[in-house]
Motif scaffolding. Structure first.
Motif, mmCIF file in Angstrom:
data_model
loop_
_atom_site.group_PDB
_atom_site.id
_atom_site.type_symbol
_atom_site.label_atom_id
_atom_site.label_comp_id
_atom_site.label_asym_id
_atom_site.label_seq_id
_atom_site.Cartn_x
_atom_site.Cartn_y
_atom_site.Cartn_z
ATOM 1 N N CYS A 46 0.842 -1.203 0.000
ATOM 2 C CA CYS A 46 0.000 0.000 0.000
ATOM 3 C C CYS A 46 0.875 1.250 0.000
ATOM 4 O O CYS A 46 0.527 2.261 -0.608
ATOM 5 C CB CYS A 46 -0.943 0.008 1.201
ATOM 6 N N ASN A 47 2.022 1.175 0.691
ATOM 7 C CA ASN A 47 2.961 2.300 0.673
ATOM 8 C C ASN A 47 3.520 2.506 -0.729
ATOM 9 O O ASN A 47 3.652 3.635 -1.201
ATOM 10 C CB ASN A 47 4.090 2.065 1.673
ATOM 11 N N THR A 48 3.829 1.401 -1.407
ATOM 12 C CA THR A 48 4.299 1.489 -2.790
ATOM 13 C C THR A 48 3.206 2.058 -3.677
ATOM 14 O O THR A 48 3.465 2.927 -4.518
ATOM 15 C CB THR A 48 4.726 0.096 -3.306
ATOM 16 N N LEU A 49 1.984 1.599 -3.469
ATOM 17 C CA LEU A 49 0.847 2.117 -4.226
ATOM 18 C C LEU A 49 0.726 3.626 -4.034
ATOM 19 O O LEU A 49 0.504 4.369 -4.988
ATOM 20 C CB LEU A 49 -0.438 1.417 -3.777
ATOM 21 N N ALA A 50 0.911 4.088 -2.808
ATOM 22 C CA ALA A 50 0.790 5.516 -2.497
ATOM 23 C C ALA A 50 1.823 6.353 -3.251
ATOM 24 O O ALA A 50 1.570 7.515 -3.577
ATOM 25 C CB ALA A 50 0.927 5.747 -0.994
ATOM 26 N N GLU A 51 2.975 5.747 -3.546
ATOM 27 C CA GLU A 51 4.007 6.470 -4.293
ATOM 28 C C GLU A 51 3.579 6.742 -5.730
ATOM 29 O O GLU A 51 3.971 7.738 -6.321
ATOM 30 C CB GLU A 51 5.305 5.665 -4.314
ATOM 31 N N TYR A 52 2.779 5.825 -6.296
ATOM 32 C CA TYR A 52 2.435 5.920 -7.708
ATOM 33 C C TYR A 52 1.036 6.433 -7.968
ATOM 34 O O TYR A 52 0.773 6.967 -9.033
ATOM 35 C CB TYR A 52 2.601 4.542 -8.369
ATOM 36 N N VAL A 53 0.150 6.258 -7.036
ATOM 37 C CA VAL A 53 -1.241 6.670 -7.215
ATOM 38 C C VAL A 53 -1.552 7.733 -6.171
ATOM 39 O O VAL A 53 -1.552 7.446 -4.982
ATOM 40 C CB VAL A 53 -2.196 5.463 -7.063
ATOM 41 N N LYS A 54 -1.796 8.912 -6.618
ATOM 42 C CA LYS A 54 -2.055 10.023 -5.693
ATOM 43 C C LYS A 54 -3.549 10.123 -5.376
ATOM 44 O O LYS A 54 -4.197 11.122 -5.609
ATOM 45 C CB LYS A 54 -1.548 11.338 -6.292
ATOM 46 N N ASP A 55 -4.068 9.033 -4.842
ATOM 47 C CA ASP A 55 -5.481 8.952 -4.482
ATOM 48 C C ASP A 55 -5.551 8.493 -3.029
ATOM 49 O O ASP A 55 -5.445 7.303 -2.730
ATOM 50 C CB ASP A 55 -6.193 7.976 -5.414
ATOM 51 N N ALA A 57 -7.925 8.262 -0.876
ATOM 52 C CA ALA A 57 -9.024 7.356 -0.530
ATOM 53 C C ALA A 57 -8.680 5.918 -0.919
ATOM 54 O O ALA A 57 -8.918 4.983 -0.151
ATOM 55 C CB ALA A 57 -10.320 7.799 -1.205
ATOM 56 N N LEU A 58 -8.096 5.740 -2.095
ATOM 57 C CA LEU A 58 -7.719 4.410 -2.562
ATOM 58 C C LEU A 58 -6.637 3.811 -1.653
ATOM 59 O O LEU A 58 -6.721 2.648 -1.257
ATOM 60 C CB LEU A 58 -7.217 4.472 -4.002
ATOM 61 N N VAL A 59 -5.654 4.604 -1.307
ATOM 62 C CA VAL A 59 -4.576 4.125 -0.433
ATOM 63 C C VAL A 59 -5.132 3.788 0.950
ATOM 64 O O VAL A 59 -4.763 2.779 1.554
ATOM 65 C CB VAL A 59 -3.436 5.162 -0.350
ATOM 66 N N GLU A 61 -8.167 2.752 1.607
ATOM 67 C CA GLU A 61 -8.883 1.482 1.458
ATOM 68 C C GLU A 61 -7.896 0.321 1.404
ATOM 69 O O GLU A 61 -8.125 -0.726 2.007
ATOM 70 C CB GLU A 61 -9.749 1.501 0.199
ATOM 71 N N CYS A 62 -6.795 0.511 0.703
ATOM 72 C CA CYS A 62 -5.764 -0.525 0.633
ATOM 73 C C CYS A 62 -5.270 -0.862 2.036
ATOM 74 O O CYS A 62 -5.162 -2.032 2.402
ATOM 75 C CB CYS A 62 -4.597 -0.053 -0.245
ATOM 76 N N ARG A 63 -5.007 0.159 2.828
ATOM 77 C CA ARG A 63 -4.480 -0.067 4.186
ATOM 78 C C ARG A 63 -5.509 -0.755 5.090
ATOM 79 O O ARG A 63 -5.137 -1.447 6.033
ATOM 80 C CB ARG A 63 -4.025 1.251 4.782
ATOM 81 N N LYS A 64 -6.782 -0.562 4.799
ATOM 82 C CA LYS A 64 -7.828 -1.218 5.588
ATOM 83 C C LYS A 64 -8.029 -2.678 5.169
ATOM 84 O O LYS A 64 -8.725 -3.414 5.845
ATOM 85 C CB LYS A 64 -9.152 -0.459 5.464
ATOM 86 N N CYS A 65 -7.431 -3.062 4.046
ATOM 87 C CA CYS A 65 -7.610 -4.418 3.529
ATOM 88 C C CYS A 65 -6.311 -5.230 3.491
ATOM 89 O O CYS A 65 -6.338 -6.411 3.155
ATOM 90 C CB CYS A 65 -8.187 -4.367 2.112
ATOM 91 N N CYS A 66 -5.194 -4.622 3.830
ATOM 92 C CA CYS A 66 -3.911 -5.303 3.673
ATOM 93 C C CYS A 66 -3.587 -6.215 4.852
ATOM 94 O O CYS A 66 -4.210 -6.161 5.902
ATOM 95 C CB CYS A 66 -2.794 -4.282 3.488
ATOM 96 N N THR A 67 -2.579 -7.043 4.623
ATOM 97 C CA THR A 67 -2.064 -7.943 5.643
ATOM 98 C C THR A 67 -0.754 -7.364 6.156
ATOM 99 O O THR A 67 0.103 -6.978 5.359
ATOM 100 C CB THR A 67 -1.801 -9.342 5.033
ATOM 101 N N GLU A 68 -0.619 -7.317 7.459
ATOM 102 C CA GLU A 68 0.605 -6.768 8.049
ATOM 103 C C GLU A 68 1.817 -7.556 7.593
ATOM 104 O O GLU A 68 1.777 -8.770 7.503
ATOM 105 C CB GLU A 68 0.527 -6.792 9.580
ATOM 106 N N ASP A 69 2.887 -6.835 7.307
ATOM 107 C CA ASP A 69 4.134 -7.483 6.932
ATOM 108 C C ASP A 69 4.686 -8.198 8.159
ATOM 109 O O ASP A 69 4.838 -7.599 9.213
ATOM 110 C CB ASP A 69 5.161 -6.453 6.462
ATOM 111 N N SER A 70 4.992 -9.475 8.027
ATOM 112 C CA SER A 70 5.507 -10.219 9.163
ATOM 113 C C SER A 70 7.007 -10.415 9.066
ATOM 114 O O SER A 70 7.653 -10.780 10.021
ATOM 115 C CB SER A 70 4.806 -11.579 9.265
ATOM 116 N N ASP A 71 7.555 -10.160 7.884
ATOM 117 C CA ASP A 71 8.966 -10.424 7.668
ATOM 118 C C ASP A 71 9.460 -9.511 6.556
ATOM 119 O O ASP A 71 8.767 -9.305 5.579
ATOM 120 C CB ASP A 71 9.124 -11.899 7.277
#
Length: 161
Positions: A46-55, A57-59, A61-71
């Protein structure tokens, strides 16, 4: 009177469910799927997405649906290929996607274009066996964002072309 009380109780229960289910900042898997996220995306994606998509609301939503990085090694999940799925009749509304298909697609031989009736533009990310691993809506992406995302996220296996 009992019907009115029942309706009020249902509204309270529904409101409590909404507040409770979003209390931890996450959306339900069904809601995420409707938004175009499968829940397989890592939050770092989602952080990578935020770099390329300046939206924002979309970012969000991505953060509300993502899985935490474990490694740390998982933060760079890659795929063997992708399918760009879109409705041919709706293409007129997505000039950036049209530009990508017409002018850039040949640079990405591991990306197949698939036309599906009423489908919003999306990238279906697949593994080396062709199995779907993640689906990402790209309605508002610029063609440069599609290019960059594919360069970073798709590492075709030697046997595929």
């Amino acid at each position: 009177m009992k019907l009115v009380l029942l309706v009020v109780l249902l509204q309270v229960a529904f409101s409590f469910h909404l507040v409770h289910s979003e209390k931890d900042g996450k959306l339900s898997p069904k809601t995420c799927e409707e938004l175009g996220f499968t829940g397989l995306a890592l939050c770092s994606d989602c952080n990578t997405l935020a770099e390329y998509v300046k939206d924002d609301a979309l970012v969000s939503e991505c953060r509300k649906c993502c899985t935490e990085d474990s490694d740390d090694s998982m933060s760079k999940v890659t795929y063997s290929g992708a399918i760009l799925e879109v409705c041919m009749r709706k293409l007129v509304f997505y000039p950036e996607i049209v530009s990508f298909i017409e002018e850039d697609k040949d640079q990405f031989p591991y990306v197949k274009v698939q036309y599906a009736y009423a489908s919003p533009p999306k990238l279906i990310m697949v593994n080396e066996d062709g199995e779907t691993k993640e689906t990402i809506r790209i309605d508002n992406w610029k063609r440069e964002h599609v290019q960059q995302f594919l360069r970073e996220k798709v590492k075709p296996s030697r046997g595929s072309s």
